[in-house]
Design a protein around this motif. Sequence first.
Motif, short mmCIF file in Angstrom:
data_model
loop_
_atom_site.label_atom_id
_atom_site.label_comp_id
_atom_site.label_asym_id
_atom_site.label_seq_id
_atom_site.Cartn_x
_atom_site.Cartn_y
_atom_site.Cartn_z
N LEU A 446 49.23 48.17 -0.85
CA LEU A 446 48.17 47.56 -0.06
C LEU A 446 46.85 47.48 -0.83
N ARG A 447 46.12 46.36 -0.68
CA ARG A 447 44.78 46.21 -1.26
C ARG A 447 43.85 45.63 -0.20
N TRP A 448 42.57 45.97 -0.35
CA TRP A 448 41.58 45.40 0.57
C TRP A 448 40.67 44.48 -0.23
N ILE A 562 62.06 59.59 -1.04
CA ILE A 562 60.99 60.58 -0.86
C ILE A 562 59.95 60.32 -1.94
N ASP A 563 58.75 59.93 -1.51
CA ASP A 563 57.69 59.55 -2.44
C ASP A 563 56.94 60.79 -2.91
N ASP A 564 56.33 60.70 -4.07
CA ASP A 564 55.49 61.77 -4.63
C ASP A 564 56.24 63.09 -4.65
N ILE A 622 55.29 55.11 -15.52
CA ILE A 622 55.65 54.98 -16.94
C ILE A 622 54.65 54.02 -17.60
N GLU A 623 53.90 54.52 -18.54
CA GLU A 623 52.88 53.68 -19.17
C GLU A 623 53.17 53.40 -20.64
N THR A 624 53.94 54.26 -21.28
CA THR A 624 54.15 54.08 -22.72
C THR A 624 55.64 54.04 -23.06
N GLY A 641 56.09 51.36 -13.50
CA GLY A 641 54.87 51.78 -14.17
C GLY A 641 54.19 50.63 -14.89
N TYR A 642 52.97 50.88 -15.34
CA TYR A 642 52.20 49.83 -16.00
C TYR A 642 52.90 49.29 -17.23
N TYR A 643 53.78 50.10 -17.82
CA TYR A 643 54.49 49.64 -19.01
C TYR A 643 55.26 48.35 -18.71
P1 C2E Z 1 52.38 55.61 -4.20
O1 C2E Z 1 53.23 55.12 -3.10
O2 C2E Z 1 52.86 56.83 -4.93
O3 C2E Z 1 52.22 54.38 -5.16
C1 C2E Z 1 52.21 54.44 -6.53
C2 C2E Z 1 50.82 54.31 -7.06
O4 C2E Z 1 50.84 54.54 -8.48
C3 C2E Z 1 50.23 52.93 -6.89
O5 C2E Z 1 48.83 53.10 -6.77
C4 C2E Z 1 50.52 52.29 -8.22
O6 C2E Z 1 49.66 51.23 -8.51
C5 C2E Z 1 50.29 53.44 -9.14
N1 C2E Z 1 50.96 53.27 -10.41
C6 C2E Z 1 52.20 52.80 -10.63
N2 C2E Z 1 52.49 52.79 -11.92
C7 C2E Z 1 51.41 53.29 -12.56
C8 C2E Z 1 51.09 53.56 -13.94
O7 C2E Z 1 51.90 53.32 -14.84
N3 C2E Z 1 49.88 54.10 -14.20
C9 C2E Z 1 48.97 54.36 -13.22
N4 C2E Z 1 47.81 54.88 -13.57
N5 C2E Z 1 49.24 54.12 -11.92
C10 C2E Z 1 50.43 53.59 -11.59
P2 C2E Z 1 48.06 52.42 -5.58
O8 C2E Z 1 48.52 51.03 -5.38
O9 C2E Z 1 46.63 52.68 -5.87
O10 C2E Z 1 48.51 53.24 -4.34
C11 C2E Z 1 48.16 54.57 -4.21
C12 C2E Z 1 48.77 55.19 -2.99
O11 C2E Z 1 48.24 54.58 -1.81
C13 C2E Z 1 50.26 54.99 -2.90
O12 C2E Z 1 50.92 55.92 -3.69
C14 C2E Z 1 50.48 55.17 -1.42
O13 C2E Z 1 50.51 56.54 -1.12
C15 C2E Z 1 49.24 54.57 -0.81
N6 C2E Z 1 49.56 53.20 -0.39
C16 C2E Z 1 49.52 52.07 -1.13
N7 C2E Z 1 49.92 51.01 -0.39
C17 C2E Z 1 50.25 51.50 0.82
C18 C2E Z 1 50.77 50.90 2.02
O14 C2E Z 1 51.06 49.72 2.08
N8 C2E Z 1 50.97 51.72 3.10
C19 C2E Z 1 50.71 53.04 3.03
N9 C2E Z 1 50.95 53.78 4.11
N10 C2E Z 1 50.24 53.64 1.92
C20 C2E Z 1 50.00 52.88 0.83
#
Ligand code: C2E
Length: 664
Positions: A446-448, A562-564, A622-624, A641-643
């Motif tokens: 999600l983005r705003w 299961i996230d995180d 995964i970035e690298t 990941g960003y990679y």
């Molecule tokens: P998440 O579900 O663990 O999402 C993964 C986050 O890691 C995302 O950040 C993604 O952009 C970021 N990410 C992925 N690969 C890389 C990488 O290689 N390097 C780096 N630095 N970051 C990477 P994002 O989009 O900022 O989202 C952060 C958290 O916000 C999400 O963690 C999730 O908990 C929450 N979120 C995002 N969108 C939604 C949504 O639609 N609904 C809900 N309930 N929560 C959301």
Amino acid sequence: RHGIVRAHNQTMMVTSQPVPKTEHTVIRLDGKVIDVEVSACPITYEDKTAIYIIMRDITERKKTRLFLNLQYKTAENFDQLINLTDGITNVLKIVCTNLKVDAGRVWLLDTNENSLYCLTIWASDERSDRLFDKTKSQVTLQTDDCLPAIVWSTGEPFWLDTSLPANSQLAENYDFQLGIGIPIINAQEFIGVLELMHSNTFAIDHSLIEALTGVAKQMSSYIKHKTAEADMLYLSKHDAVTGLSNRIFFEESLTFELYRARSKNKRLAVLLLDIDKFSILNETLGHDICEQMLVQISELLLNQVAYADNVARFAGDQFSIIFDEFQRNQDITDFITQVNTSVAESIMLEDQKINLKFNVGISIFPEDGDTVLGLMKNASIALNKAKQSGHGSVQFCTSDMSSRAKNRVNIEHDLVEALDKEELVLYYQPVVDTKNMTVAGFEALLRWNKNGSLIPPYDFVSILEDTHLIIPVGEWILNTACLQCKAWQQELQIPLFVSVNISPVQFADPDIFETIENIINTTNIDPACLKVEITEGAIMSDVQRSVKILNKIKQIGAKIAIDDFGTGYSSLNYLRQLPIDYLKVDRSFVINMVTNPNDAAIVRAIIVLAENLGYKVIAEGIETEEQLKFINKLGCNEIQGYYFGRPMPVAEATEFLKQNKKIL
Ligand code: C2E
Ligand code: MG
Ligand code: MG
């Protein structure tokens, strides 16, 4: 004249009916004891009544049944939630009593010591005391004069019949006539030995060895699983360099201390400490020297507090302390002065004082917050301020709080409108299948889009949650993501899934399952193409309810991740009750896994654990290329990941898909 014949004869004389089958143990003419099944029926033979008896040797059949039963009971035992030693001891007892052998031991490999140690012993009777006394707790692996060491060196089962001349030397120290050693091996890795001992010897029995090998196999995956759990529990709560608590453990301690403070009506301070100009030291002195310094500093800090758990190292040069021995704020600054003096005086480099100082940010319960999150956030804001001033400055959090609170009210207001103004958008980040290194799906994020600038979820999702706006917004997210996925599948004719994050607040909503089911029906997406991502915390707040809901989600065919994973720990024991498909390793472990053995160990442990529970693993962040190679070696199913790609708007994601080229 045999007793069995007589008994059958009499019965039939009375009833004139066939006798039901019965089982007996008999001695064959050659002296061997066998099990037989006897059936008998009356016949007429030359006008006389006679009986016709069939005796079938069922020794093998009984053995097979016994062995199957043994493996079943072993599996059943391992299904219960018990600790390693108890679990293995139970199984050892099951094995010995079912096979009627006198005693058993389980040895495990201690790689550091290059030896085997005795994890547990079981014995049937008074022998047990003697056995306990005589068992050496440790056996070195060089010796070839004991059974477990031989099994280790050959990697094969060993049948020790002490009556055979070839075994005379081994027999000298052996209290039993028969010893059986079975290697415990997991994926070609030697873990230990299962040893059984009996007072009477009998001829080598290959089917018994086979059955025991099956039991040892089950033991091996249980041991692997349990040690991964224990390693992970420790690793996940401690910092590898200093041995202090890490952030996760610190926050647990803070939860507890807050509870105490509340019940005693006491104030409590959270101190975040950051060494002044540490990055310069790190560059000039080098990593190793600085790491040693951090260890020394952690010892100094430990000396200043009552509970070791209340000091933590977060990252780099950042430490934190829970402090409650104060009446006035002045007491806190006095404490910090004391810490700074001891650090400045004790930390030396080649006999030179280097005059280290901490910058410190402080938040206090209850005035600066009454939750772990709130206090940590405010202490961190205060620390940033302190760092700006530098030179060991101390900053209490006060005015920041109220300005943040004001700011928050504004955001809340804007967010309500954002929904109507269609300012909320979904970005999509590719998820790669490691089997063929192509894009298998996307995670919707999600983005705003506020007045042209893109606000990341960290800044507003918590507000959506607090205001429960996340429920309608979450429904919109699910619906939009499913529609988009379906559209891609149809346009490009490819298999594809979409992953959607479900917030804990959303998951707690009584209608959550119906919402998901409805959206699957109305968007007509194949349920197997929808993956819902839920955090451990969301599930654990009410496990029974969660299991019900997850089961329903699984029943309609959607996938659950299961996230995180790895950040909230308490729940590992519940994991196996959960009908989930994926564990998603948290990015915080992936970031440093190549350089930090601690993080690498956690990732490895998660993967072993997932394997044992039959779950798939996704690694995020995964970035690298290095990280990619590393994770591929460990054997992940999906990576993100960003990679490969950042989260991107629909048009860009479509382009990305069209190329859907092999990533490597
Ligand atoms: P998440 O579900 O663990 O999402 C993964 C986050 O890691 C995302 O950040 C993604 O952009 C970021 N990410 C992925 N690969 C890389 C990488 O290689 N390097 C780096 N630095 N970051 C990477 P994002 O989009 O900022 O989202 C952060 C958290 O916000 C999400 O963690 C999730 O908990 C929450 N979120 C995002 N969108 C939604 C949504 O639609 N609904 C809900 N309930 N929560 C959301
Ligand atoms: Mg996610
Ligand atoms: Mg995540």
